[in-house]
Write a protein that holds these residues in place. Structure first.
Motif, PDB file in Angstrom:
ATOM      1  N   ASP A   1       8.124   3.216  -2.143  1.00 29.41           N
ATOM      2  CA  ASP A   1       5.543   2.690  -2.022  1.00 29.41           C
ATOM      3  C   ASP A   1       5.689   3.392  -3.450  1.00 29.41           C
ATOM      4  O   ASP A   1       5.295   4.908  -3.832  1.00 29.41           O
ATOM      5  CB  ASP A   1       5.252   2.966  -0.830  1.00 29.41           C
ATOM      6  CG  ASP A   1       4.110   2.232  -1.460  1.00 29.41           C
ATOM      7  OD1 ASP A   1       3.562   2.343  -2.346  1.00 29.41           O
ATOM      8  OD2 ASP A   1       3.330   2.428  -0.767  1.00 29.41           O
TER       9      ASP A   1
ATOM     10  N   THR B   1       3.036   3.127  -4.962  1.00 34.79           N
ATOM     11  CA  THR B   1       2.329   4.045  -5.020  1.00 34.79           C
ATOM     12  C   THR B   1       1.907   5.198  -3.779  1.00 34.79           C
ATOM     13  O   THR B   1       1.234   6.735  -3.892  1.00 34.79           O
ATOM     14  CB  THR B   1       1.196   3.454  -4.124  1.00 34.79           C
ATOM     15  OG1 THR B   1       1.288   2.847  -2.531  1.00 34.79           O
ATOM     16  CG2 THR B   1       0.710   2.057  -5.009  1.00 34.79           C
ATOM     17  N   LYS B   2       2.968   5.636  -3.511  1.00 38.87           N
ATOM     18  CA  LYS B   2       3.241   6.970  -2.395  1.00 38.87           C
ATOM     19  C   LYS B   2       4.525   8.219  -2.874  1.00 38.87           C
ATOM     20  O   LYS B   2       3.727   8.969  -2.646  1.00 38.87           O
ATOM     21  CB  LYS B   2       3.214   6.830  -0.870  1.00 38.87           C
ATOM     22  CG  LYS B   2       1.893   5.384  -0.210  1.00 38.87           C
ATOM     23  CD  LYS B   2       2.522   5.509   1.065  1.00 38.87           C
ATOM     24  CE  LYS B   2       0.980   4.216   1.734  1.00 38.87           C
ATOM     25  NZ  LYS B   2       0.964   4.066   2.673  1.00 38.87           N
TER      26      LYS B   2
ATOM     27  N   THR C   1       0.765  -2.462  -6.410  1.00 37.33           N
ATOM     28  CA  THR C   1       1.301  -1.754  -5.215  1.00 37.33           C
ATOM     29  C   THR C   1       2.137  -2.716  -4.046  1.00 37.33           C
ATOM     30  O   THR C   1       2.216  -1.250  -2.795  1.00 37.33           O
ATOM     31  CB  THR C   1      -0.255  -1.370  -5.180  1.00 37.33           C
ATOM     32  OG1 THR C   1      -1.502  -3.203  -4.512  1.00 37.33           O
ATOM     33  CG2 THR C   1      -1.919  -0.714  -5.641  1.00 37.33           C
ATOM     34  N   THR C   2       1.570  -3.703  -4.791  1.00 31.76           N
ATOM     35  CA  THR C   2       3.027  -4.508  -3.444  1.00 31.76           C
ATOM     36  C   THR C   2       3.677  -4.996  -3.938  1.00 31.76           C
ATOM     37  O   THR C   2       3.373  -5.365  -5.446  1.00 31.76           O
ATOM     38  CB  THR C   2       2.000  -5.287  -1.972  1.00 31.76           C
ATOM     39  OG1 THR C   2       1.481  -6.280  -2.644  1.00 31.76           O
ATOM     40  CG2 THR C   2       1.619  -4.273  -1.548  1.00 31.76           C
TER      41      THR C   2
ATOM     42  N   THR D   1       9.444  -2.940  -0.577  1.00 33.17           N
ATOM     43  CA  THR D   1       9.520  -1.476   0.028  1.00 33.17           C
ATOM     44  C   THR D   1       9.584  -0.879   1.080  1.00 33.17           C
ATOM     45  O   THR D   1       9.662  -1.730   1.914  1.00 33.17           O
ATOM     46  CB  THR D   1       8.233  -1.430  -1.268  1.00 33.17           C
ATOM     47  OG1 THR D   1       7.124  -1.898  -0.200  1.00 33.17           O
ATOM     48  CG2 THR D   1       8.044  -2.050  -2.323  1.00 33.17           C
TER      49      THR D   1
ATOM     50  N   PRO E   1       8.278   3.056   3.013  1.00 32.71           N
ATOM     51  CA  PRO E   1       7.169   3.783   2.496  1.00 32.71           C
ATOM     52  C   PRO E   1       7.477   4.973   2.029  1.00 32.71           C
ATOM     53  O   PRO E   1       6.458   5.454   1.358  1.00 32.71           O
ATOM     54  CB  PRO E   1       7.072   4.259   3.975  1.00 32.71           C
ATOM     55  CG  PRO E   1       7.820   3.692   5.143  1.00 32.71           C
ATOM     56  CD  PRO E   1       8.652   2.469   4.282  1.00 32.71           C
TER      57      PRO E   1
END
Length: 209
Positions: free
Chosen positions: A69, A71-72, A94-95, A103, A105
């Motif tokens: 991911d 964003t993380k 973001t997705t 993706t 996590p």
């Protein structure tokens, strides 16, 4: 007095942003300044026999693959930066609701998904599959064949990504004794300057500068 009663003495992050945020926003939860301990790198990797990605990510994309991911996970953001370059030109988002980009996590889950052959390949952290001979500098990649991976360097002219700077910071633990504080200080000194420790880091194919 600040501090916390949790069990963690040291936070070693896969990025610089998280330790920086702790130092800036929660100064009573940390001890001293944050510090860089390693620099990661990105690899497109497969654990599926017969998959040839030696030339890198195909164009056009033709099968599902996985990244962390963005964003993380710093490695996911680096992979997203690669995807945003030509010839794919997929905006960093973001997705990824459609298409072949899937993706997970975090980077460990991403590696596990590729290792389990849930996806034929994906962008993972080089250190997960790499060992470096400290005498010769030769890197050995664990993979089904030499066609099963393609390293992506941060400064590649065609597909650059931000350097994956890995930083850490000491955590302020309420009730830690002076002796324990000394042990923590000694460990950080060992991590950053001891030849044996630095060789462990280099041996896992991290850079130091």
């Amino acid at each position: 007095a600040g501090g916390n009663s949790g069990p963690y003495d040291l936070f070693l992050s896969a990025d610089k942003t998280a330790p920086d945020s702790l130092v800036a926003s929660y100064p009573t939860l940390v001890v001293g300044s944050d510090f860089q301990y390693a620099i990661g790198s990105l690899i497109l990797w497969s654990n599926t026999t017969g998959v040839d990605i030696s030339a890198g990510l195909p164009n056009p994309l033709n099968t599902n693959f996985v990244i962390a991911d963005p964003t993380k996970a710093p490695y996911g953001y680096a992979a997203a930066q690669v995807l945003s370059s030509a010839p794919w030109s997929i905006p960093i988002t973001t997705t990824y609701p459609s298409g072949f980009v899937k993706t997970q996590p975090n980077i460990v889950a991403t590696y596990n998904a590729v290792a389990a052959k849930t996806y034929p390949y994906g962008f993972i952290h080089l250190s997960a599959v790499c060992a470096q001979n400290l005498t010769t500098g030769v890197q050995t990649i664990t993979a089904p064949s030499a066609n099963s991976y393609k390293q992506y360097l941060y400064n590649d002219a065609a597909h650059p990504y931000s350097r994956i700077l890995q930083w850490g910071v000491k955590i302020n633990i309420t009730g830690r004794t002076a002796a324990q504080n000394t042990q923590l200080d000694n460990f950080v000194t060992y991590l950053l300057g001891n030849t044996t420790a630095l060789n462990y880091i280099r041996g896992a194919c991290y850079s130091l500068t």
